[in-house]
Motif scaffolding. Structure first.
Motif, PDB file in Angstrom:
ATOM      1  N   LYS A 201       0.772  -1.243   0.045  1.00 55.53           N
ATOM      2  CA  LYS A 201      -0.008  -0.043   0.055  1.00 55.53           C
ATOM      3  C   LYS A 201       0.882   1.337   0.103  1.00 55.53           C
ATOM      4  O   LYS A 201       0.572   2.405  -0.575  1.00 55.53           O
ATOM      5  N   ASP A 202       1.927   1.162   0.781  1.00 49.22           N
ATOM      6  CA  ASP A 202       2.870   2.210   0.515  1.00 49.22           C
ATOM      7  C   ASP A 202       3.228   2.596  -0.503  1.00 49.22           C
ATOM      8  O   ASP A 202       3.533   3.902  -1.148  1.00 49.22           O
ATOM      9  N   SER A 206       2.753   5.938  -2.955  1.00 47.29           N
ATOM     10  CA  SER A 206       3.984   6.794  -3.417  1.00 47.29           C
ATOM     11  C   SER A 206       3.757   6.752  -4.937  1.00 47.29           C
ATOM     12  O   SER A 206       3.790   7.971  -5.561  1.00 47.29           O
TER      13      SER A 206
END
Length: 372
Positions: A201-202, A206
Motif C-alpha cells: 500500500k505504501d 507513493s
C-alpha cells in the motif's frame, strides 16, 4: 516328651515387627519416637525420597503417598514388617525341617534371624507329632503369603491408577501447549501478511502521488511550460557527467494527441558540449498512437524565458520525416532530437542576465498545429 512351641504370631492373628531397640533400626530410617519424619527421608515401602512422611510404631518410615494408598486399601499393618515376617517364616521353616531330619535341637539354640529370638524351637515331643504341627505351620505360612499378595496387588493397582492420572494430566498440558504454539504461529503469519500488504500500500500510495504530481504538470494543448529548479547543483552534476541530462514530465499535443517530453543538457551535448545548453524533444509511446498520423510532422518551438525581464530566446525546427526519432515509438521513447546549440552558456552566466532566477530555469515548448 517333646513338642514344638511356636511364637504367638503363628496363629491367625498377625504379629507386629520387633521394635528398633530389639532388632535395630531399618535401613535408611533414623530412630526415635513415632510421628512426622524430617524432610529428605527414604520411604521403607517405595524406597523413594520423600519431603514429608510418617514413622510408624514399628520404626519404619512411610511417605504420605504410600500411607494414603494403604489407608484406601484398608491395610493397617506395616508392609515392610509383613515382608520381613514372611522371609523369617520361610527361614525358620527350613531350619525346622532340617532339625527334624537330624532328630534333635539343642534347647535355647539361637536362630539365624536376631529379630525373632522369641521364636524358639524346642524338641519336647517325638517325631510322631511333628509332621502334624509342620503341616499346620505350612498352612499358616501360605495364608499369610496370600494376604501379602493381595496387599501388593491392591497397591500396584492404586499406583497404576495414580500414574495413569498423572500421565493424562501431562498429555492434557502438552495438548494445551501445542494449541497455544499453533495459535502463536498463526498470528505471526497473519501479522507478516499484514506487514506485506502495508508495504504494498505504501508503494501504491507513493506511485499514486507521483502520478498526481505529473498530472498537475501535464498539459493537453501542445504548449508546455517547464520550471527546472536547483539549477546550480544540476549544473555541477552535468559538468562531472554524473547526470548529464534532465528529463521533463510528459505532456500532450491534445487530449488524445502525441505524448512528448523535453530533454535538456545543461552543459551541452554533441556540437554544443561545454559551450551551450542543448534542448531536445523526445517522442514517447502514448495511449492513442494507433490512430495518430505518422511520422510526427508538427513544428517545434523552444523558448528560454527571462524570468525578470522580457529578453526571451526562441528557436524552432521542423521534424524530418526520414528521422527515426519521429516515427511511431516501438519502445518507451524514441531517440531525442532537437537543437544542440540552443543557448550559449556565457550568456546564461553573464552579468545582469536573469534567466536563472532563484536557482530556477524556465523553458517553454510549443508544438505547432495540433488540429488533427
Amino acid at each position: 516328651m517333646s513338642s514344638l512351641i511356636f511364637s504367638p504370631w503363628g496363629s491367625a492373628k498377625l504379629l507386629s515387627a520387633p521394635s528398633p531397640t530389639q532388632q535395630g533400626e531399618p535401613a535408611g530410617s533414623p530412630g526415635g519416637a513415632p510421628g512426622a519424619s524430617e524432610g529428605g527421608s527414604r520411604c521403607d515401602w517405595c524406597e523413594q525420597l520423600a519431603e514429608q512422611g510418617h514413622r510408624r510404631d514399628c520404626g519404619h518410615h512411610v511417605c504420605e503417598g504410600c500411607e494414603r494408598d494403604s489407608s484406601r486399601a484398608g491395610i493397617l499393618s506395616c508392609l515392610q514388617c509383613l515382608e520381613d515376617q514372611e522371609k523369617q517364616l520361610l527361614n525358620d521353616l527350613d531350619r525346622q525341617v532340617h532339625h527334624q531330619q537330624l532328630g534333635t535341637v539343642e534347647e535355647g539354640e539361637s536362630l539365624a534371624a536376631p529379630s525373632h529370638r522369641r521364636l524358639v524351637v524346642e524338641v519336647v515331643q517325638g517325631p510322631q507329632e511333628a509332621p502334624g504341627r509342620l503341616d499346620q505351620r505350612l498352612d499358616e505360612v501360605e495364608a499369610q503369603q496370600k494376604t501379602l499378595q493381595n496387599i501388593v496387588t491392591v497397591l500396584s493397582r492404586e499406583m497404576g491408577r495414580r500414574e495413569g492420572a498423572r500421565g493424562s494430566a501431562n498429555r492434557g498440558s502438552a495438548n494445551v501447549l501445542g494449541e497455544a504454539m499453533a495459535r502463536i504461529l498463526y498470528l505471526e503469519e497473519k501479522v507478516a501478511k499484514q506487514d506485506t500488504l502495508l508495504a504494498l500500500k505504501d508503494v501504491m500510495i507513493s506511485n499514486l502521488g507521483a502520478r498526481v504530481e505529473a498530472l498537475e504538470q501535464t498539459s493537453y494543448n501542445g504548449q508546455f511550460l517547464w520550471r527546472l529548479p536547483d539549477v546550480g547543483r544540476k549544473m555541477q552534476q552535468a559538468l562531472s557527467r554524473q547526470t548529464p541530462a534532465v528529463y521533463s514530465p510528459p505532456f500532450y499535443t491534445g487530449r488524445y494527441g502525441y505524448k512528448l517530453c523535453l530533454k535538456v543538457y545543461l552543459n551541452g551535448d554533441g556540437t554544443g558540449a561545454g559551450t551551450h545548453i542543448s534542448l531536445f524533444l523526445v517522442l514517447m509511446r502514448g495511449e492513442y498512437d494507433f490512430w495518430l498520423k505518422w511520422p510526427f510532422h508538427l513544428k517545434v518551438t523552444f523558448t528560454l524565458l527571462d524570468q525578470v525581464g522580457e529578453h526571451h530566446v526562441s528557436s524552432s525546427f521542423r521534424p524530418s520525416a526520414a528521422s527515426s526519432s519521429f516515427q511511431r515509438p516501438v519502445s518507451k521513447c524514441n531517440i531525442a532530437s532537437g537543437i544542440p546549440e540552443f543557448f550559449p552558456l556565457c550568456q546564461l552566466h553573464a552579468p545582469g542576465a536573469t534567466y536563472i532566477h532563484e536557482d530556477t530555469l524556465a523553458f517553454e515548448a510549443v508544438i505547432g498545429d495540433t488540429n488533427l
